[in-house]
Design a protein around this motif. Structure first.
Motif, mmCIF file in Angstrom:
data_model
loop_
_atom_site.group_PDB
_atom_site.id
_atom_site.type_symbol
_atom_site.label_atom_id
_atom_site.label_comp_id
_atom_site.label_asym_id
_atom_site.label_seq_id
_atom_site.Cartn_x
_atom_site.Cartn_y
_atom_site.Cartn_z
ATOM 1 N N CYS A 378 -16.693 119.309 -33.627
ATOM 2 C CA CYS A 378 -16.851 118.421 -32.467
ATOM 3 C C CYS A 378 -18.313 118.163 -32.096
ATOM 4 O O CYS A 378 -18.574 117.316 -31.233
ATOM 5 C CB CYS A 378 -16.135 119.014 -31.258
ATOM 6 N N VAL A 410 -11.354 111.665 -25.656
ATOM 7 C CA VAL A 410 -10.375 112.284 -26.546
ATOM 8 C C VAL A 410 -9.109 111.443 -26.591
ATOM 9 O O VAL A 410 -8.678 110.892 -25.570
ATOM 10 C CB VAL A 410 -10.039 113.732 -26.102
ATOM 11 N N TRP A 427 -13.195 114.485 -19.088
ATOM 12 C CA TRP A 427 -12.897 113.736 -20.298
ATOM 13 C C TRP A 427 -12.148 112.439 -19.983
ATOM 14 O O TRP A 427 -11.276 112.413 -19.113
ATOM 15 C CB TRP A 427 -12.047 114.566 -21.246
#
Length: 434
Positions: A378, A410, A427
């Protein structure tokens, strides 16, 4: 009993080791010398939980041996399990029966009186009848027969499925063949495993029909996921509600990137192809749409990824998962690797992580980058894609992942991550049908 297993791919190796675990003495035929030597040393050429322990146990104690000799196999036992591959034809949708025909040609002329050949691989309906006649024509002795005993193994659970099957199907033409199969599977039968005794065509159709049903269920919920996205609904809650209906059940109602692997895709295509040969293609035409929905699901996730990267110059993408399903290193027709490959072709730098399938993925897609640790994979990523539902990925700390990425974006292609936790960690989170 003494039994042989012909072909030591995924199915044959699993079946041979589990037959030994049931108490039988097993001789397995494998013509590839490198694979045969590795298996005899107790080492698997693929990953399957619990199987290598069984393999090493029974090669060490002598209850499982490997050979390349059909003559030795014919002299060793009267029951022979055919576990060779039946892949999709390179030039069509039907099954390629080259391996099974070659095995019959090599074994049948060497059979002992009273021998029984038991087919376990998935074949088009009508194959067993033709092979049974071929065995009779080629065998040098009387009183030989063929039976069909389809396998129902799930990758990642194959050992349990073999030792504690949920059903046994015996396609037989005589009471003697049924008796031999009941003796071989005496342990599971004594434990309550139901046995369905039937004719050749029914036994051949069971596996294909089961896979067609499961594929239909997966594609159904993925089609519903599209409706949920358009309507602002949540496909997870919808699937939970459907699952409480005992006529439907919750299993295989998980929207996501779709199915892959070496069985479901090729089996449903072969099923439709054979139906056409039998003149009833219209009855199975819906399976073409099932296949199309499955392929479209990959494209939908790919489109989501490209949209998320639209404003990024020279994007870096992390793909969590390479195997087509967790607890396996099988990357055949893997949706995760297909999407990874397409993003690479579109100009992204793609780094893939998988707990078990890095080596098999690298052989198929050597141009991608690979990392042995998910956080390393990542690092500096502009987008993280969760595409194989390994338990390790659900346990990732979104804050720690966020510390190493370039952008906290994501896409959960399996609807298994805790969306609340990831959003609270800052996120941008996208799921399927949510």
């Amino acid at each position: 009993m003494r039994v042989t297993v012909i072909g030591c791919g995924y199915l044959g190796t699993t079946h041979a080791a589990c037959l030994a675990e049931m108490g039988h003495e097993v001789l397995a035929v494998e013509i590839d010398p490198q694979r045969r030597h590795r298996l005899q040393e107790g080492h698997l050429p693929f990953y399957e939980p619990g199987l290598e322990q069984l393999l090493s146990k029974h090669t060490a104690n002598g209850s499982l041996r490997f050979t390349d000799s059909y003559q030795e196999a014919a002299e060793f036992a009267v029951v022979h399990f055919l576990c060779v591959g039946t892949p999709q034809q390179e030039s069509g949708l039907g099954a390629d029966l080259t391996q099974i025909e070659s095995a019959i040609s090599s074994l049948a002329p060497r059979l002992r009186p009273g021998a029984l050949i038991v087919g376990k691989c998935t074949v088009p309906v009508g194959t067993a009848e033709a092979l049974a006649q071929r065995v009779l024509d080629m065998a040098p002795v009387p009183n030989v027969a063929l039976a069909w005993n389809p396998e129902f193994l799930r990758e990642g659970r194959a050992v349990d499925d073999s030792l504690r099957p949920d059903r046994l199907v015996f396609g037989v033409a005589s009471p003697a063949a049924e008796d031999l199969l009941r003796r071989i599977y005496a342990g599971p039968i004594a434990d309550g495993c139901p046995v369905v005794v039937t004719d050749f065509p029914t036994a051949e159709l069971v596996k294909g029909a089961a896979n067609a049903f499961l594929a239909t269920k997966i594609s159904f919920i993925n089609a519903i996921a599209e409706v949920c996205e358009a309507a602002g609904a949540d496909v997870r809650a919808l699937a939970d509600a459907l699952g409480h209906d005992e006529r439907i059940g919750r299993s295989f109602l998980n929207a996501g990137v779709g199915f892959g692997g070496g069985c479901l895709p090729k089996d449903i295509r072969a099923f439709v192809h054979r139906a056409g040969e039998l003149g009833v293609e219209d009855a199975m035409s819906f399976l073409r749409e099932v296949d199309a929905i499955n392929q479209r699901q990959r494209q939908r996730v790919l489109d989501m990824a490209k949209s998320a990267l639209a404003q990024v110059h020279q994007p870096r993408v992390t793909v969590l998962g390479a195997a087509f399903k967790p607890h396996s290193d099988d990357v055949r027709d893997s949706p995760a690797l297909w999407i990874a490959g397409q993003l690479y072709l579109a100009g992204a730098e793609v780094c893939v992580h998988d707990p078990e399938a890095i080596d098999t993925a690298r052989r198929r897609f050597p141009t991608l980058k690979y990392a042995s640790d998910p956080l390393d994979a990542c690092r500096d990523a502009d987008l993280v894609l969760h595409l194989t539902e390994w338990p390790e990925y659900r346990e990732l700390d979104p804050d720690k992942v966020g510390d190493v990425v370039a952008r906290r974006v994501v896409i959960d292609g399996r609807n298994k991550l805790d969306d609340i936790a990831w959003r609270e960690a800052g996120w941008e989170f996208r799921g399927i049908g949510r």
